[in-house]
Design a protein around this motif. Structure first.
Motif, short mmCIF file in Angstrom:
data_model
loop_
_atom_site.label_atom_id
_atom_site.label_comp_id
_atom_site.label_asym_id
_atom_site.label_seq_id
_atom_site.Cartn_x
_atom_site.Cartn_y
_atom_site.Cartn_z
N ALA A 271 33.91 69.93 99.33
CA ALA A 271 35.22 70.59 99.32
C ALA A 271 35.14 71.97 99.96
O ALA A 271 34.11 72.64 99.84
CB ALA A 271 35.72 70.72 97.88
N ASP A 320 28.81 65.18 90.08
CA ASP A 320 27.69 66.07 90.36
C ASP A 320 26.76 65.35 91.33
O ASP A 320 26.18 64.31 90.99
CB ASP A 320 26.96 66.39 89.04
CG ASP A 320 25.87 67.43 89.25
OD1 ASP A 320 25.27 67.45 90.35
OD2 ASP A 320 25.61 68.20 88.31
N ALA A 321 26.63 65.89 92.51
CA ALA A 321 25.88 65.19 93.56
C ALA A 321 24.41 65.02 93.21
O ALA A 321 23.73 64.18 93.80
CB ALA A 321 26.04 65.93 94.88
C1 LIG Z 1 29.70 75.72 100.37
S1 LIG Z 1 30.88 74.85 99.50
C2 LIG Z 1 31.14 73.46 100.53
C3 LIG Z 1 32.00 73.69 101.72
C4 LIG Z 1 32.35 72.40 102.45
N1 LIG Z 1 31.17 71.67 102.82
C5 LIG Z 1 33.20 72.64 103.67
O1 LIG Z 1 32.67 72.69 104.78
O2 LIG Z 1 34.42 72.74 103.52
C6 LIG Z 1 29.96 74.17 98.19
C7 LIG Z 1 30.75 73.19 97.34
O3 LIG Z 1 29.82 72.57 96.45
C8 LIG Z 1 30.50 72.24 95.26
N2 LIG Z 1 29.46 71.97 94.24
C9 LIG Z 1 28.81 72.86 93.45
N3 LIG Z 1 27.90 72.22 92.68
C10 LIG Z 1 27.98 70.90 92.99
C11 LIG Z 1 27.31 69.74 92.54
N4 LIG Z 1 26.36 69.82 91.60
N5 LIG Z 1 27.66 68.55 93.05
C12 LIG Z 1 28.63 68.46 94.01
N6 LIG Z 1 29.30 69.54 94.48
C13 LIG Z 1 28.98 70.73 93.98
C14 LIG Z 1 31.39 73.43 95.03
O4 LIG Z 1 32.46 73.09 94.20
C15 LIG Z 1 31.82 73.79 96.47
O5 LIG Z 1 33.06 73.21 96.76
#
Ligand SMILES: C[S@@+](CC[C@H](N)C(=O)[O-])C[C@H]1O[C@@H](n2cnc3c(N)ncnc32)[C@H](O)[C@@H]1O
Length: 458
Positions: A271, A320-321
């Protein structure tokens, strides 16, 4: 109260200070519900972003003129003073008398009993007749700061952040990085090749915002840079899915996955979908992309981005990835665009520097390591994992990659990505590409590609 750039800026700033609200979200809401003309929206954005970004400096500039502790002032009064001194110190095109008149008039509405005080402080500030540099020099001779404190006040960043940058980048580069984080945000757009080519998109944009107002990007063939202020999200070109707002440095990340039509790709931290949608565009929307995020609202943002761009190949998933399991069918390529301390995106998120705490770093590093280890598990042998962050700290970048390479003892290796990147970036490559924000006018990013080795069968 009549709506002007300054009244909307004042109300936004007051909410930010009073409720600890996010600056970018609060401002976006205020602008979208205001009747301001585009030019006034520009000034309002400058006042809000500038005042928040420069807060530590502004307070030092104000202190000699306020007998009380600044923190003891009413929020409305402190907000007005910071916003006014920001204009006096940094926006020299605005006449000083206009700044003071507007501040006093605003004070009469929002902090009636303090309007005389506001007038007195700002007039005392002006009476000094010193330049910004002279004022900071006066502070320096009075307080004798060390290098870290000095940079912290001059560029308005917390000391711990400055210290960490100093120990990695040295004095001159650290100062340039800090200054770059206070620059206004350039407007860069990614053209969706499934809808338009960049030359046609540039011509269509220029028809709206003026001749010669758009130029091609320097680093990505899909990038356009605009020189005129424009509310891109209101343009039909945007709603019809031809454009995405994205920093040009960020546009270098998705291509490293080498996505081809038909490939199955995992975007672990997806996101709001900036890179997911870029991958889908590069794959001509012919493949399968699982795009995870851990927050429901954010998953909806990915869906909305795909819908606007007309992309069908993305499945936005909540989870959670780190818990994604290696199924029968492994992924051809995985992107880990990890949550990070964000030191590369300071100009984009003006309050992040005060929100981020040094103690966050250790837990971010642990999360980054776990995400990258999971990525290496769920990618097929021969497949690639791209690790990216928007920070500049080696412990979240090269050291995370190093840790995973060591843990996996040869099962995963670091790819040489040099020849896939524009020659002007080759000097920035060392165990991945580190793009610092003072070099090419982009946000700061780190990106590296790992490759899972083929299993040896006897
Ligand atoms: C740097 S941002 C990503 C930006 C995105 N890739 C873009 O280009 O628009 C990191 C994202 O990782 C998500 N996030 C944090 N911990 C996570 C987890 N354990 N599993 C999946 N997503 C996670 C956050 O909610 C955030 O939206």
């Amino acid at each position: 109260m009549k709506q002007t750039a300054r009244t909307v800026a004042f109300q936004t700033l007051k909410r930010v200070y009073e409720d600890d609200a996010y600056t970018n979200v609060t401002l976006q809401h205020a602008l979208s519900t205001s009747q301001l003309a585009p030019r006034d929206k520009g000034l309002c954005t400058e006042l809000v972003y500038g005042t928040v970004r420069r807060q530590l400096t502004l307070d030092v500039l104000l202190e000699p003129h306020v007998k009380r502790r600044l923190q003891a002032l009413d929020v409305a009064v402190l907000t007005l003073l910071r916003m006014s001194v920001y204009q006096l110190a940094y926006l020299t095109r605005v006449p000083a008398y206009a700044v003071i008149d507007e501040a006093v008039n605003l004070a009469k509405v929002v902090a009636r009993r303090a309007s005389g005080f506001v007038n007195g402080v700002l007039r005392s500030y002006l009476r000094d007749q010193l330049t910004l540099d002279e004022r900071l020099y006066r502070w320096q001779t009075k307080t004798h700061p060390d290098e870290c404190q000095n940079l912290s006040i001059r560029h308005s960043y917390p000391g711990w952040m400055v210290q960490r940058l100093l120990s990695t980048y040295g004095s001159a580069r650290t100062e340039a990085i800090l200054a770059a984080g206070n620059e206004p945000l350039p407007l860069t757009l990614r053209v969706n090749p499934l809808r338009m080519n960049p030359a046609d998109a540039a011509a269509a944009l220029e028809a709206v915002i003026g001749q010669d107002a758009v130029e091609p990007g320097q680093l990505s063939p899909q990038a356009l840079r605009t020189k005129a202020a424009v509310d891109v999200e209101k343009l039909p070109l945007y709603s019809s899915g031809a454009l995405t707002l994205q920093d040009e440095g960020a546009m270098l990340i998705a291509p490293l996955l080498q996505a081809k039509p038909g490939m199955r790709i995992l975007d672990m931290c997806a996101a709001p979908g900036g890179k997911t949608t870029h991958i889908a565009e590069l794959q001509q929307d012919q493949g399968e992309i699982d795009a995870y995020d851990v927050y429901l609202q954010k998953v909806r943002n990915i869906q909305a981005a795909c819908q606007r761009l007309g992309l069908q190949s993305v499945s936005a998933r909540l989870g959670d990835a780190r818990e994604i399991a290696a199924e029968d069918q492994l992924y051809d390529a995985v992107l880990v665009d990890a949550p990070c301390s964000g030191l590369g995106v300071m100009r984009r998120r003006p309050d992040l520097r005060y929100r981020r705490k040094e103690a966050d770093i250790a837990s971010l590093v642990q999360l980054q390591q776990e995400l990258l280890l999971t990525a290496c598990k769920v990618v097929r042998p021969g497949g690639v994992v791209v690790y990216a962050t928007c920070t500049l700290l080696p412990e979240e970048n090269q050291q995370v990659v190093q840790y995973v390479l060591q843990q996996l003892q040869g099962k995963v290796t670091l790819d040489d990505i040099k020849h896939e990147l524009p020659p002007m970036l080759h000097t920035e490559i060392d165990k991945g590409l580190l793009l610092t924000p003072e070099r090419f006018g982009t946000d700061g990013f780190y990106m590296a590609r790992l490759r899972k080795q083929q299993e040896v069968t006897s």
